[in-house]
Design an enzyme around this catalytic site. Structure first.
Site, mmCIF file in Angstrom:
data_model
loop_
_atom_site.group_PDB
_atom_site.id
_atom_site.type_symbol
_atom_site.label_atom_id
_atom_site.label_comp_id
_atom_site.label_asym_id
_atom_site.label_seq_id
_atom_site.Cartn_x
_atom_site.Cartn_y
_atom_site.Cartn_z
ATOM 1 N N HIS A 181 0.808 -1.222 0.000
ATOM 2 C CA HIS A 181 0.000 0.000 0.000
ATOM 3 C C HIS A 181 0.841 1.272 0.000
ATOM 4 C CE1 HIS A 181 0.122 0.837 4.408
ATOM 5 N NE2 HIS A 181 0.096 -0.465 4.554
ATOM 6 N N ASP A 223 5.900 0.620 6.650
ATOM 7 C CA ASP A 223 4.459 0.438 6.477
ATOM 8 C C ASP A 223 3.927 1.555 5.599
ATOM 9 O OD1 ASP A 223 1.892 -0.489 6.713
ATOM 10 O OD2 ASP A 223 1.588 0.215 8.758
ATOM 11 N N GLU A 283 -5.095 2.025 2.493
ATOM 12 C CA GLU A 283 -5.166 0.760 3.209
ATOM 13 C C GLU A 283 -5.391 1.004 4.691
ATOM 14 O OE1 GLU A 283 -3.702 -2.663 5.619
ATOM 15 O OE2 GLU A 283 -2.969 -0.612 5.611
ATOM 16 N N GLU A 284 -4.671 1.991 5.240
ATOM 17 C CA GLU A 284 -4.699 2.191 6.696
ATOM 18 C C GLU A 284 -6.091 2.481 7.251
ATOM 19 O OE1 GLU A 284 -2.514 1.208 8.507
ATOM 20 O OE2 GLU A 284 -0.563 1.383 7.552
ATOM 21 N N ASP A 315 3.231 -6.489 3.269
ATOM 22 C CA ASP A 315 2.821 -5.403 4.175
ATOM 23 C C ASP A 315 3.104 -5.769 5.624
ATOM 24 O OD1 ASP A 315 1.759 -3.128 5.283
ATOM 25 O OD2 ASP A 315 -0.331 -3.728 5.046
ATOM 26 N N HIS A 363 3.147 2.357 12.953
ATOM 27 C CA HIS A 363 2.218 3.474 13.180
ATOM 28 C C HIS A 363 2.748 4.513 14.173
ATOM 29 C CE1 HIS A 363 -1.435 0.771 11.874
ATOM 30 N NE2 HIS A 363 -0.511 0.898 10.944
#
Ligand code: ZN
Length: 467
Positions: free
Chosen positions: A283, A295, A328-329, A354, A425
């Site tokens: 992504h 990520d 995506e998130e 991912d 994140h």
């Protein structure tokens, strides 16, 4: 060791060895010479994956879904994929709500005034600019929160604690992610003023971990934040002193409808346009705190570099389609949009990278059941990279989930996740966390997988190298 002793040991071992008579072993399977050559070449020399991850994180930086930054990332992607010589490079747009972060902070007002490190969870409700103040009520798990009467939390700030530990396969994330995913809705339905959780992370840095949550079941949005792990532990110690704990919480953010995102698609056209497609992706969007290196810049970089190695060798029988999924998130919106547009096409495989950039240690695939010959070839081609087969594996990857649900056979190349949730994140998701050697091992694994499933690569039918 004396010869006599050795002979005795061999004799003693003989019955056990006899149980594994070589006569009963399946015939040997070898990967093709070209597969081995491509695998070893990318393992030793790949630079494409690093170039993509470095370029995207440097020239775009964070790429929060549906924001102007994600739009710039799509432009960057089109330019990069075109420059690398891929065909049919284009964007497939879709609309979605935009959520953006504003001012945020948490302070203990009493009994021991001090600041705590916090960040808002995605799609959190907003506090007024001046914040809200409330008493903290502690829960050791989501289930305890679920069980209490509404009166226990009404007008208070819910705090959910938990203890997620690092694992190689990332298996703690499903269970310990639940306080983030469902906690805000449950707290809201019970009348809480706000919710703070211990970050879904395995580090002890003072970096809170964001991540998505949605208010469901008619719950109205309330402010929802994650404390860094050390700050959550500090809050626990303060609570253990037995006095009422009051927190002042500021989580200002905005949600508006009508934002734009999109998937960026590129192909290595196959010799047989009707042959089922090899779909690989990662992504393009990221959370806004770091630069989205692990990520998931590394994911799009790995699969794209692998396709590039096949393309530079010649033309595969099957088309390889690369998708850099958008959004995506916030919950796999790009994957859903892709499946809606392309779900009826035929696929030979669908896979996604991912889970960071550390080495692939295991793989699994539906081909074990549907095409045991291809599965044996994959096993043989990946084993020299230290990758074991997992006969009990499952499909993975939010972006390809909807396409797989539509019938595409899946493959999972599992990366070592031991370090992943230290940075996931957080502001610490930056380029320096990518180990170039392990990144190349990933590229080698994906290249070998594509070579095995390509249907044969016709060398000489090369596409121009433009960079
Ligand atoms: Zn991701």
């Amino acid at each position: 060791m004396t010869r006599t002793l050795l002979a005795v040991l061999l004799l003693t071992a003989a019955p056990a060895l006899a149980q594994q008579s070589i006569a009963t072993l399946p015939p040997p399977v070898f990967p093709g010479i070209l597969t081995v050559a491509l695998r070893e070449d990318s393992l030793a020399h790949d630079h494409w994956a690093w170039d993509i991850a470095e370029g995207l994180t440097t020239e775009v930086g964070q790429r929060l879904a549906a924001t102007e930054a994600e739009a710039r990332a799509r432009e960057w992607a089109v330019q990069e994929l075109t420059g690398m010589g891929f065909a049919n490079v284009h964007v497939e747009p879709f609309t979605m709500p935009v959520w953006t972060r504003g001012a945020e902070g948490a302070e203990i007002v009493s009994p021991f005034p001090q600041k705590l490190a916090i960040t808002a969870l995605g799609y959190s409700g907003s506090t007024p600019p001046q914040g809200v103040t409330g008493e903290i009520v502690y829960f050791e798990s989501l289930d305890v929160l679920r069980a209490v009467p509404d009166s226990a939390v009404k007008g208070k700030i819910v705090f959910i604690d938990h203890h997620m530990m690092p694992t190689q396969d990332g298996s703690g994330y499903g269970q310990f992610g639940a306080p983030r995913r469902q906690g805000p809705t449950i707290a809201s339905l019970k009348g809480a003023l706000a919710i703070v959780i211990r970050s879904i992370g395995t580090d002890h840095h003072r970096n809170p971990h964001t991540g998505v949550q949605y208010f469901t079941d008619g719950a109205s949005p309330i402010p929802a934040g994650a404390l860094s792990v050390p700050d959550a532990e500090q809050l626990v110690r303060i609570l253990q002193r037995g006095k009422p704990v009051v927190m002042h919480l500021t989580l200002v953010n905005q949600k508006t409808e009508g934002g734009h995102s999109g998937n960026v698609i590129a192909e290595v056209p196959g010799r047989d346009p009707k042959a089922p497609i090899l779909l690989v992706g990662g992504h393009l969007d990221s959370w806004d705190l770091g630069t989205g290196a692990i990520d998931d810049a590394s994911g799009v970089a790995i699969v794209t570099a692998a396709a590039k190695h096949i393309m530079d060798e010649g033309r595969p029988l099957r088309t390889i389609r690369i998708v850099w999924f958008g959004a995506e998130e916030p919950g796999g919106l790009g994957g859903a949009a892709y499946a809606k547009a392309h779900g009826t096409e035929r696929y030979a495989i669908a896979g996604e990278s991912d889970f960071g950039a550390d080495r692939v240690w295991r793989f699994s695939s539906q081909l074990m059941k549907t095409d045991p010959t291809a599965y044996a070839q994959l096993t043989a081609a990946l084993a020299p990279l230290g990758i074991t087969k997992n006969d009990k594996g499952e499909a993975e990857g939010t972006d390809v989930e909807a396409t797989i649900a539509g019938g595409a056979p899946w493959i999972s190349l599992n990366q070592d996740g031991t370090r992943y949730f230290d940075w996931h994140h957080t502001p610490d998701d930056t380029l320096d966390k990518i180990d170039p050697v392990q990144l190349r091992q990933n590229v080698a694994a994906w290249t070998a997988m594509l070579a095995v499933l390509s249907g044969g690569i016709e060398s000489g039918a090369k596409q121009p190298k433009r960079r």
